[in-house]
Design a protein around this motif. Structure first.
Motif, PDB file in Angstrom:
ATOM      1  N   LEU A 233       0.818  -1.206   0.000  1.00 11.70           N
ATOM      2  CA  LEU A 233       0.000   0.000   0.000  1.00 11.70           C
ATOM      3  C   LEU A 233       0.855   1.260   0.000  1.00 11.70           C
ATOM      4  CD1 LEU A 233      -2.914  -0.864   2.453  1.00 11.70           C
ATOM      5  CD2 LEU A 233      -2.944  -0.797  -0.023  1.00 11.70           C
ATOM      6  N   LYS A 234       1.927   1.230   0.771  1.00 13.91           N
ATOM      7  CA  LYS A 234       2.824   2.395   0.820  1.00 13.91           C
ATOM      8  C   LYS A 234       3.412   2.669  -0.558  1.00 13.91           C
ATOM      9  CE  LYS A 234       6.910   4.176   3.202  1.00 13.91           C
ATOM     10  NZ  LYS A 234       7.996   3.865   4.182  1.00 13.91           N
ATOM     11  N   GLY A 235       3.831   1.605  -1.238  1.00 11.45           N
ATOM     12  CA  GLY A 235       4.385   1.776  -2.576  1.00 11.45           C
ATOM     13  C   GLY A 235       3.360   2.315  -3.553  1.00 11.45           C
ATOM     14  N   LEU A 236       2.102   1.832  -3.444  1.00 10.50           N
ATOM     15  CA  LEU A 236       1.051   2.320  -4.338  1.00 10.50           C
ATOM     16  C   LEU A 236       0.759   3.801  -4.101  1.00 10.50           C
ATOM     17  CD1 LEU A 236      -1.642  -0.513  -4.508  1.00 10.50           C
ATOM     18  CD2 LEU A 236      -0.116   0.264  -6.312  1.00 10.50           C
ATOM     19  N   ARG A 237       0.676   4.183  -2.823  1.00  6.21           N
ATOM     20  CA  ARG A 237       0.376   5.587  -2.521  1.00  6.21           C
ATOM     21  C   ARG A 237       1.457   6.521  -3.057  1.00  6.21           C
ATOM     22  NH1 ARG A 237      -1.820   3.453   2.441  1.00  6.21           N
ATOM     23  NH2 ARG A 237      -4.058   3.882   2.487  1.00  6.21           N
TER      24      ARG A 237
ATOM     25  N   ILE B 249      -9.915   5.897  -6.002  1.00  4.33           N
ATOM     26  CA  ILE B 249     -10.560   5.191  -7.115  1.00  4.33           C
ATOM     27  C   ILE B 249     -10.271   3.698  -7.024  1.00  4.33           C
ATOM     28  CG2 ILE B 249     -10.596   4.909  -9.622  1.00  4.33           C
ATOM     29  CD1 ILE B 249      -9.846   7.903  -9.811  1.00  4.33           C
ATOM     30  N   LEU B 250      -9.018   3.385  -6.741  1.00  2.00           N
ATOM     31  CA  LEU B 250      -8.609   1.986  -6.667  1.00  2.00           C
ATOM     32  C   LEU B 250      -9.330   1.262  -5.536  1.00  2.00           C
ATOM     33  CD1 LEU B 250      -6.623   0.184  -8.217  1.00  2.00           C
ATOM     34  CD2 LEU B 250      -4.929   0.666  -6.440  1.00  2.00           C
ATOM     35  N   SER B 251      -9.588   1.960  -4.431  1.00  2.00           N
ATOM     36  CA  SER B 251     -10.241   1.335  -3.277  1.00  2.00           C
ATOM     37  C   SER B 251     -11.638   0.853  -3.617  1.00  2.00           C
ATOM     38  CB  SER B 251     -10.293   2.316  -2.103  1.00  2.00           C
ATOM     39  OG  SER B 251      -9.001   2.568  -1.605  1.00  2.00           O
ATOM     40  N   TYR B 252     -12.444   1.717  -4.299  1.00  2.00           N
ATOM     41  CA  TYR B 252     -13.799   1.239  -4.577  1.00  2.00           C
ATOM     42  C   TYR B 252     -13.844   0.271  -5.750  1.00  2.00           C
ATOM     43  CZ  TYR B 252     -14.597   5.077  -8.048  1.00  2.00           C
ATOM     44  OH  TYR B 252     -14.548   5.946  -9.106  1.00  2.00           O
ATOM     45  N   CYS B 253     -12.804   0.272  -6.587  1.00  3.76           N
ATOM     46  CA  CYS B 253     -12.740  -0.754  -7.634  1.00  3.76           C
ATOM     47  C   CYS B 253     -12.329  -2.116  -7.070  1.00  3.76           C
ATOM     48  CB  CYS B 253     -11.754  -0.335  -8.727  1.00  3.76           C
ATOM     49  SG  CYS B 253     -12.355   1.000  -9.774  1.00  3.76           S
ATOM     50  N   ALA B 254     -11.751  -2.115  -5.853  1.00 11.45           N
ATOM     51  CA  ALA B 254     -11.341  -3.371  -5.220  1.00 11.45           C
ATOM     52  C   ALA B 254     -12.511  -4.085  -4.557  1.00 11.45           C
ATOM     53  CB  ALA B 254     -10.243  -3.105  -4.189  1.00 11.45           C
ATOM     54  N   VAL B 255     -13.592  -3.364  -4.284  1.00 10.45           N
ATOM     55  CA  VAL B 255     -14.729  -3.980  -3.579  1.00 10.45           C
ATOM     56  C   VAL B 255     -15.384  -5.073  -4.420  1.00 10.45           C
ATOM     57  CG1 VAL B 255     -16.980  -3.553  -2.526  1.00 10.45           C
ATOM     58  CG2 VAL B 255     -15.098  -1.944  -2.163  1.00 10.45           C
TER      59      VAL B 255
ATOM     60  N   PRO C 295      -4.909  -6.169   0.606  1.00 11.62           N
ATOM     61  CA  PRO C 295      -4.482  -5.044   1.456  1.00 11.62           C
ATOM     62  C   PRO C 295      -5.342  -3.794   1.289  1.00 11.62           C
ATOM     63  CG  PRO C 295      -2.573  -6.100   0.485  1.00 11.62           C
ATOM     64  CD  PRO C 295      -3.781  -6.731  -0.149  1.00 11.62           C
ATOM     65  N   LEU C 296      -5.794  -3.515   0.056  1.00  4.92           N
ATOM     66  CA  LEU C 296      -6.661  -2.350  -0.165  1.00  4.92           C
ATOM     67  C   LEU C 296      -7.967  -2.480   0.623  1.00  4.92           C
ATOM     68  CD1 LEU C 296      -6.227  -1.757  -4.002  1.00  4.92           C
ATOM     69  CD2 LEU C 296      -5.835  -0.029  -2.229  1.00  4.92           C
ATOM     70  N   LEU C 297      -8.570  -3.667   0.592  1.00  8.68           N
ATOM     71  CA  LEU C 297      -9.834  -3.873   1.295  1.00  8.68           C
ATOM     72  C   LEU C 297      -9.643  -3.841   2.805  1.00  8.68           C
ATOM     73  CD1 LEU C 297     -11.451  -6.650  -0.931  1.00  8.68           C
ATOM     74  CD2 LEU C 297     -12.154  -4.265  -0.732  1.00  8.68           C
ATOM     75  N   ARG C 298      -8.557  -4.445   3.297  1.00  7.09           N
ATOM     76  CA  ARG C 298      -8.295  -4.403   4.748  1.00  7.09           C
ATOM     77  C   ARG C 298      -8.099  -2.969   5.220  1.00  7.09           C
ATOM     78  NH1 ARG C 298      -4.880  -8.683   3.165  1.00  7.09           N
ATOM     79  NH2 ARG C 298      -5.774 -10.729   3.653  1.00  7.09           N
ATOM     80  N   SER C 299      -7.359  -2.196   4.426  1.00  2.15           N
ATOM     81  CA  SER C 299      -7.129  -0.795   4.784  1.00  2.15           C
ATOM     82  C   SER C 299      -8.428  -0.005   4.752  1.00  2.15           C
ATOM     83  CB  SER C 299      -6.114  -0.180   3.804  1.00  2.15           C
ATOM     84  OG  SER C 299      -5.924   1.193   4.068  1.00  2.15           O
TER      85      SER C 299
ATOM     86  N   ARG D 233     -15.141   1.792   7.759  1.00  2.32           N
ATOM     87  CA  ARG D 233     -15.956   0.589   7.642  1.00  2.32           C
ATOM     88  C   ARG D 233     -17.317   0.879   7.012  1.00  2.32           C
ATOM     89  NH1 ARG D 233     -17.876  -2.835  12.932  1.00  2.32           N
ATOM     90  NH2 ARG D 233     -19.094  -4.438  11.881  1.00  2.32           N
ATOM     91  N   ASP D 234     -17.882   2.054   7.349  1.00  6.45           N
ATOM     92  CA  ASP D 234     -19.188   2.417   6.798  1.00  6.45           C
ATOM     93  C   ASP D 234     -19.118   2.576   5.281  1.00  6.45           C
ATOM     94  OD1 ASP D 234     -20.340   2.361   9.281  1.00  6.45           O
ATOM     95  OD2 ASP D 234     -20.090   4.506   9.648  1.00  6.45           O
ATOM     96  N   MET D 235     -18.029   3.141   4.782  1.00  7.71           N
ATOM     97  CA  MET D 235     -17.887   3.321   3.348  1.00  7.71           C
ATOM     98  C   MET D 235     -17.784   1.963   2.647  1.00  7.71           C
ATOM     99  SD  MET D 235     -15.153   5.653   1.235  1.00  7.71           S
ATOM    100  CE  MET D 235     -15.914   7.161   1.839  1.00  7.71           C
TER     101      MET D 235
END
Length: 457
Positions: free
Chosen positions: A56-60, A70-76, A126-130, A136-138
């Motif tokens: 995650l650090k490398g991606l950020r 954008i990547l976070s909601y595409c991971a769901v 890792p994206l979903l865990r983060s 959590r609500d999002m």
């Protein structure tokens, strides 16, 4: 050390980030324990967490906060395309397509052969865990949007169909509606079990386990059901020892005085009784398990509170199926009348159900066979007719559910069995029917027929 090499190959699967963390920690902790495998296993959780953090650090650093969002909601969703993105963020066609063009250029976004895209699991987990940890609500809201999209009538490339859609729907429901998630999970698991579809049961179980692995906030009841599902798969795969061990562990964990756990405890007892009877030939142990399960279920029927994710139909059907299991045991021992008592108890339980599954037709078919062996021709004809009607109703309704449609072929085979058995009964009745003074001869034939049946079994 071959054992160490085998462990690294099976558990770590050559992931370079995780293995790099392992090397660093192993060097620092070397000599803390004499058993190398124990040390490696103890280091695994922190190595996995550290590797995920590095990812995650490398991606950020490379993408920035906006692209990470954008990547976070595409991971769901498990897979996505332009229409999924529109369902997730409400964007228009041009914007969603522009995002797809951008995402498809990233090295960790893969094009699926069946259509759509998916994020490599090294980054998706890792994206979903983060996301769950930070908001959590999002995560729940985005999961709900994915679920609604899967339930919509829209059809497009990348959207799963049939069984895959139903299973993925359960995966997303787990994030925001535990009760409905358990209802759908148990319905699918029951359907696949009735159809003896081990492949679909495994697919369902793997999908549920993926959500459990990323979401630490899930209710324990879901985790217990997942353990039960894994034990059933072990049993159906022929690993009876592993299944029995899992059943016993679950029975130790499931407290009989907790309402939400009572139904599952009874299911585990039923499964254990089934294994004891058919595989280990321990009939007294099986009967004890079955009777305890029936007692728990009858208590739930009279309780105003129904366990989470369970309906009263589920309870009534479970009672019926357990009575049928005992009836079959009695038949095998030659006690036809005792078996018939349990068949009638099963029908009484089915009368409490709003909907009937294939097991209802199978019960009627087995009752007809029992009556035929007793020489009760008219009653046997009646039960065969009822079984045929039950299977016809199931076939009529099969088009409404993808999971049920998978059982059409087996239900048609059952229906043909009923018709063949009824035809044989007509022939047999015409040949052997006698007046009342020949009752003893008729009874002798019944015993012979049952002996032949036992030999065939």
């Amino acid at each position: 050390d071959k054992a160490v090499v085998d462990y690294l190959a099976s558990a770590w699967k050559g992931d370079p980030l995780e293995l790099g963390q392992l090397v660093d920690r192993f060097r620092k902790n070397q000599g803390t324990t004499s058993h190398l495998l124990i040390q490696l296993r103890s280091l695994r959780p922190e190595c996995v967490a550290a590797a995920a953090s590095m990812s995650l650090k490398g991606l950020r650093e490379r993408l920035g906060d906006e692209d990470m969002g954008i990547l976070s909601y595409c991971a769901v969703p498990k897979r996505f395309n332009a229409s999924v993105i529109r369902a997730m963020d409400g964007s228009d066609v041009a914007t969603s397509q522009s995002l797809i063009n951008k995402l498809s250029q990233w090295w960790f976004v893969k094009l699926r052969t069946s259509g759509g895209y998916e994020i490599h699991e090294r980054y998706r987990g890792p994206l979903l865990r983060s996301l769950i940890q930070d908001d959590r609500d999002m995560f729940s809201d985005w999961s709900k949007r994915c679920y609604e999209y899967l339930q919509s009538n829209e059809t497009n490339m990348g959207r799963p169909s049939g069984i895959s859609r139903e299973i993925e729907s359960v995966y997303h429901l787990m994030a925001f509606n535990v009760k409905d998630a358990l209802l759908q999970y148990n319905d699918l698991r029951y359907s696949f079990g009735q159809g003896k579809r081990l492949d679909l049961m495994t697919f369902l179980q793997d999908t549920i386990q993926q959500h459990i692995n990323i979401n630490p906030h899930l209710d324990d009841i879901i985790k217990y059901w997942a353990l039960y599902g894994s034990a059933i798969i072990s049993y159906l795969s022929g690993n009876e020892t592993k299944a029995l061990h899992s059943y016993e562990q679950l029975l130790e964990s499931l407290q009989p005085d907790v309402v939400d756990l009572k139904f599952l405890r009874a299911r585990v007892l039923h499964a254990k009784g089934d294994l004891l009877h058919w595989k280990l030939k321990n009939k007294p142990g099986a009967i004890k398990c079955f009777e305890e399960a029936i007692g728990l279920w009858r208590g739930l029927l009279h309780n105003s509170v129904v366990p989470l994710g369970i309906t009263r139909d589920d309870i009534a059907k479970s009672i019926a199926e357990t009575h049928v299991a005992i009836a079959r045991m009695e038949e095998i021992k030659g006690f036809l009348l005792e078996g018939m008592k349990h068949f009638h108890s099963a029908l009484e339980a089915y009368d409490l159900c709003g909907t009937m599954g294939p097991s209802y037709g199978e019960t009627l078919q087995m009752m007809a066979r029992n009556l035929r062996l007793q020489g009760k021709w008219e009653e046997a004809h009646q039960r065969f007719n009822e079984a045929e009607e039950a299977f016809n109703i199931i076939l009529k309704n099969a088009t409404g559910s993808a999971s049920l449609s998978k059982r059409v072929e087996e239900t048609q085979a059952r229906l043909q069995e009923v018709r063949n058995a009824r035809a044989a009964l007509w022939k047999e009745e015409g040949k052997w029917k006698r007046s009342e003074e020949h009752t003893s001869e008729l009874q002798s034939h019944s015993f012979i027929s049952y002996a032949v049946f036992c030999l065939k079994k």
